[in-house]
Write a protein that holds these residues in place. Structure first.
Motif, short mmCIF file in Angstrom:
data_model
loop_
_atom_site.label_atom_id
_atom_site.label_comp_id
_atom_site.label_asym_id
_atom_site.label_seq_id
_atom_site.Cartn_x
_atom_site.Cartn_y
_atom_site.Cartn_z
N PRO A 132 66.55 -84.70 34.83
CA PRO A 132 66.10 -83.63 35.73
C PRO A 132 65.74 -82.35 34.98
O PRO A 132 66.39 -82.00 33.99
CB PRO A 132 67.30 -83.41 36.66
N TYR A 133 64.68 -81.71 35.44
CA TYR A 133 64.17 -80.45 34.90
C TYR A 133 63.66 -80.58 33.47
O TYR A 133 63.58 -79.60 32.74
CB TYR A 133 65.21 -79.33 35.02
N VAL A 134 63.27 -81.81 33.10
CA VAL A 134 62.60 -82.03 31.82
C VAL A 134 61.33 -82.85 32.09
O VAL A 134 61.28 -84.04 31.88
CB VAL A 134 63.53 -82.78 30.82
N PRO A 185 62.78 -75.43 31.83
CA PRO A 185 63.46 -74.26 32.39
C PRO A 185 64.91 -74.09 31.95
O PRO A 185 65.45 -73.00 32.05
CB PRO A 185 63.40 -74.51 33.89
N SER A 186 65.56 -75.17 31.46
CA SER A 186 67.01 -75.10 31.24
C SER A 186 67.40 -75.71 29.91
O SER A 186 67.05 -76.87 29.63
CB SER A 186 67.73 -75.83 32.38
N ARG A 187 68.17 -74.97 29.11
CA ARG A 187 68.70 -75.51 27.85
C ARG A 187 69.64 -76.67 28.10
O ARG A 187 69.61 -77.69 27.40
CB ARG A 187 69.43 -74.39 27.11
N ALA A 188 70.51 -76.55 29.09
CA ALA A 188 71.49 -77.59 29.37
C ALA A 188 70.81 -78.90 29.76
O ALA A 188 71.22 -79.99 29.32
CB ALA A 188 72.45 -77.15 30.46
N HIS A 189 69.77 -78.82 30.60
CA HIS A 189 69.07 -80.03 31.01
C HIS A 189 68.32 -80.66 29.85
O HIS A 189 68.27 -81.89 29.71
CB HIS A 189 68.12 -79.73 32.17
N LEU A 190 67.70 -79.83 29.02
CA LEU A 190 66.98 -80.37 27.86
C LEU A 190 67.96 -81.06 26.90
O LEU A 190 67.70 -82.17 26.42
CB LEU A 190 66.22 -79.26 27.14
N ASP A 191 69.10 -80.42 26.62
CA ASP A 191 70.08 -81.03 25.73
C ASP A 191 70.60 -82.36 26.30
O ASP A 191 70.81 -83.33 25.55
CB ASP A 191 71.25 -80.08 25.49
N SER A 192 70.82 -82.40 27.60
CA SER A 192 71.26 -83.64 28.23
C SER A 192 70.22 -84.74 28.05
O SER A 192 70.56 -85.90 27.74
CB SER A 192 71.52 -83.41 29.71
N ALA A 193 68.94 -84.40 28.23
CA ALA A 193 67.87 -85.38 28.04
C ALA A 193 67.81 -85.86 26.60
O ALA A 193 67.65 -87.06 26.33
CB ALA A 193 66.54 -84.78 28.47
N ASP A 228 64.43 -72.36 20.38
CA ASP A 228 64.46 -71.87 21.76
C ASP A 228 63.13 -72.19 22.43
O ASP A 228 62.14 -71.48 22.24
CB ASP A 228 64.73 -70.36 21.78
N VAL A 229 63.12 -73.27 23.21
CA VAL A 229 61.88 -73.66 23.90
C VAL A 229 62.09 -73.70 25.41
O VAL A 229 61.24 -74.22 26.15
CB VAL A 229 61.39 -75.05 23.41
N THR A 230 63.20 -73.13 25.89
CA THR A 230 63.47 -73.15 27.32
C THR A 230 63.32 -71.75 27.90
O THR A 230 63.25 -70.76 27.20
CB THR A 230 64.88 -73.67 27.61
N GLY A 231 63.29 -71.71 29.22
CA GLY A 231 63.13 -70.44 29.92
C GLY A 231 61.69 -70.22 30.33
O GLY A 231 60.78 -70.95 29.94
N VAL A 232 61.47 -69.23 31.12
CA VAL A 232 60.14 -68.94 31.66
C VAL A 232 59.35 -68.11 30.67
O VAL A 232 59.84 -67.11 30.15
CB VAL A 232 60.25 -68.21 33.01
N THR A 233 58.13 -68.52 30.38
CA THR A 233 57.23 -67.74 29.55
C THR A 233 55.93 -67.54 30.31
O THR A 233 55.71 -68.11 31.36
CB THR A 233 56.93 -68.44 28.21
N GLU A 234 55.06 -66.73 29.76
CA GLU A 234 53.75 -66.52 30.38
C GLU A 234 52.93 -67.79 30.23
O GLU A 234 52.72 -68.28 29.13
CB GLU A 234 53.03 -65.34 29.73
#
Length: 244
Positions: A132-134, A185-193, A228-234
């Protein structure tokens, strides 16, 4: 014209150039087996081109499964066009993907799959990582343990540089792309994936955008953990649908 390349035994990559000036491609994959299967379908607007390419590998009318890693135009825009062509094909998605998207969108009732599911295609099998979220909330990644191929959707994207497959280290370009488009959007979700991907020991990363990776898989995993590739960017609109 869509390109067709065999990237593992009886697994073929069908690719169209999305942004020629940026060396950015969109691919989907066909598994040639007793139950022919598409992983992703590509855009609806490129259906005629990609169907012609698919027919060089299998008869589109014989497709059995159409796997949707997440709901997005380049992932499943042509889904219903392929369902029209293949009377026995079944859409496949995560439980959330079925509940919130494909249950309404698809012409035919979809099959929900989770981490306990397995599709027997004949020689190949498909299992599923729920991620989720990846990069969307219903995302999942199919993988074939027979060949060690993971269909990694929008994870590990990068340039193609004229190569369907590469053993080069493209992590720098990958990280720069993610910093530009901001799709995780989320570091935790990316790490889980990444944990789930690493646990199945893939030998081939069948990327939806860019060359298929056949080496340095640990390097790619490490790069996504360390940067750092998570979070909202332009948002930078790199992806444009094919012209009509």
């Amino acid at each position: 014209m869509a390109a067709v390349d065999e990237i593992a035994p009886d697994i073929f990559r069908i690719t169209v150039m999305t942004e020629p000036d940026q060396d950015f491609t969109t691919s989907f994959f066909v598994i040639r087996d007793e139950a022919p299967t598409l992983v992703e379908t590509g855009f609806r607007l490129s259906f005629d081109e990609t169907r012609q390419a698919l027919s060089r590998v299998v008869d589109p009318s014989t497709l059995r499964y159409l796997v949707v890693p997440h709901f997005e135009g380049d992932e499943c825009g042509a889904l219903n066009r392929y369902l029209d062509q293949a009377p026995h094909a079944v859409p496949v998605a995560s439980p959330i993907g079925v509940a919130v998207n494909l249950g309404d969108f698809a012409l035919r009732d979809p099959l929900p799959v989770d981490a306990s599911s397995e599709l027997d295609l004949g020689t190949h099998r498909l299992r599923f990582l729920i991620t989720p979220y990846v990069h969307t909330w219903e995302s999942m990644l199919p993988y074939d343990p027979t060949t060690g191929t993971i269909f990694c959707s929008d994870v590990f994207i990068g340039p193609e540089e004229g190569r369907a497959m590469t053993d080069a280290d493209q992590t720098e370009a990958m990280i720069e792309t993610y910093k530009t488009v901001g799709i995780f959007p989320s570091r935790a979700h990316l790490d889980s994936a990444l944990d789930k991907i690493e646990a199945v020991h893939p030998r081939t990363l069948a990327c939806h955008h860019g060359s298929v990776k056949t080496a340095k898989i640990g390097t790619y995993l490490q790069a996504l953990r360390e940067h750092d590739v998570t979070g909202v960017t332009e948002w930078n609109p790199m992806l444009e649908p094919p012209s009509r």
